[in-house]
Motif scaffolding. Structure first.
Motif, short mmCIF file in Angstrom:
data_model
loop_
_atom_site.label_atom_id
_atom_site.label_comp_id
_atom_site.label_asym_id
_atom_site.label_seq_id
_atom_site.Cartn_x
_atom_site.Cartn_y
_atom_site.Cartn_z
N ARG A 1 -2.82 7.46 -1.10
CA ARG A 1 -3.30 6.52 -2.06
C ARG A 1 -3.72 7.10 -3.34
O ARG A 1 -4.04 6.47 -4.45
N GLU A 2 -3.77 8.31 -3.34
CA GLU A 2 -4.41 8.94 -4.58
C GLU A 2 -3.07 9.53 -5.42
O GLU A 2 -1.96 9.60 -4.65
N CYS B 1 5.38 3.36 1.58
CA CYS B 1 5.18 2.16 1.34
C CYS B 1 5.03 1.30 2.33
O CYS B 1 5.89 1.11 2.89
N MET C 1 0.88 -1.36 -0.11
CA MET C 1 0.09 0.06 -0.15
C MET C 1 0.80 1.23 0.22
O MET C 1 1.76 1.21 0.75
N LEU D 1 0.86 5.39 0.59
CA LEU D 1 0.25 6.44 1.15
C LEU D 1 0.99 7.65 0.82
O LEU D 1 2.13 7.97 0.95
#
Length: 327
Positions: free
Chosen positions: A138-139, A153, A134, A136
């Motif tokens: 996230r956009e 990450c 993931m 951050l």
């Protein structure tokens, strides 16, 4: 030459003949797989090659085939997920986006001219669940020039060996960031890898990829975020109080700049101005033809960057004076 020496020489020649016979006899034909990595992360691709070794001078392989664990002969699929590539003296095969159900024994078979099997190669393939990662934020991001950027990450899960995967940040130009200091740097945690970019520049724009790798640097999974950089709206040569002269062409000076490109509109006494014979909007400001006293008042120069939804307004008070040449 003694009898013992003659015996040793004959024995050596006999061994040599046996070795040559064995090398070129069909029973010695082997199929070799150059790629040893067969523990595959789900979602990644499996690449296998089958190379015949030890083929005799009088022997000929009519065809070679790869078979899946359920015994199906593998052929290139219309959707491109499976590719079988015959090449000189080898047969390569690729399966994209491997899933746990694809695990099992893959078999390469060399078949002779009489449909007899000359050799087999069995490759056991394991497919393990790839850890998720993931990023951050996230956009995808759009940030101002000169600002600082932080991307984190995180690995959600373990690799096939039960250890945390290694995370790597890769910049848009393909550079793997390893330094822990400087304008572009990283900070590594047990399950996290944070990327820092100070005083961001136009050259920093692009795709930033976080890769999770396991043993022997095998790719487990990856994710990316797109970073765009903009220059905030600024006003250049835009005094709050300006003066015009009647019966002349005047320019209310106000130059707006930004990146991405902006659009400028003007208001006079609260109403939007359209270009006509009297008003013409130019890059450097608002052009007024044949100025009159009715043109005095409050003007607003409004700059809008539609791409990022940003706007800014500059109010300008305009005084109109009589043309001294008339008096």
């Amino acid at each position: 030459m003694t009898g013992c020496t003659m015996f040793r020489s004959s024995y050596f020649n006999l061994l040599l003949l046996i070795w040559i016979y064995t090398l070129y006899h069909s029973d010695c034909l082997k199929l070799w797989q150059p790629t040893k990595l067969t523990d595959i992360a789900s979602g990644t691709s499996l690449h296998l090659s089958c190379i015949p070794i030890g083929l005799g001078p009088d022997e000929k392989i009519a065809k070679m085939s790869w078979f899946s664990p359920d015994g199906t002969s593998l052929q290139t699929s219309p959707n491109g997920r499976v590719s079988v590539m015959p090449r000189p003296e080898q047969l390569s095969m690729t399966i994209k986006k491997m899933q746990p159900s694809d695990a099992g024994n893959y078999t390469c078979v060399a078949i002779g001219e009489h449909d007899n099997i000359l050799a087999k190669l069995t490759v056991p393939v394991k497919v393990f669940q790839s850890p998720d990662i993931m990023i951050l934020p996230r956009e995808n991001l759009e940030i101002a020039y000169g600002s600082n950027l932080v991307l984190k990450c995180m690995a959600l899960g373990l690799g096939p060996d039960g250890n945390a995967p290694k995370l790597t940040w890769v910049t848009p130009d393909g550079y793997a960031v390893n330094n822990t200091f400087g304008r572009v740097s990283i900070n590594r945690g047990h399950y996290t890898l944070t990327l820092y970019i100070q005083n961001i520049e136009a050259s920093d724009v692009g795709k930033y990829t976080c890769r999770a790798t396991g043993q022997k640097r095998s790719l487990l999974t990856e994710a990316f975020v797109l970073v765009a950089v903009y220059r905030p709206i600024t006003y250049i040569n835009c005094p709050q109080v300006q003066h015009l002269v009647t019966e002349q062409n005047g320019l209310i000076r106000c130059l707006a700049d930004a990146s991405p490109a902006l659009h400028v509109s003007w208001k006079f006494k609260g109403a939007f101005i359209d270009d006509d014979d009297h008003y013409r909007q130019e890059r450097k400001g608002l052009r007024i033809s044949n100025v009159t006293h009715y043109d005095a008042g409050l003007y607003s120069c409004i700059a809008v960057v539609e791409h990022i939804g940003s706007f800014k307004r500059k109010d300008i008070t305009v005084h109109v004076h009589n043309n001294p040449s008339i008096n």
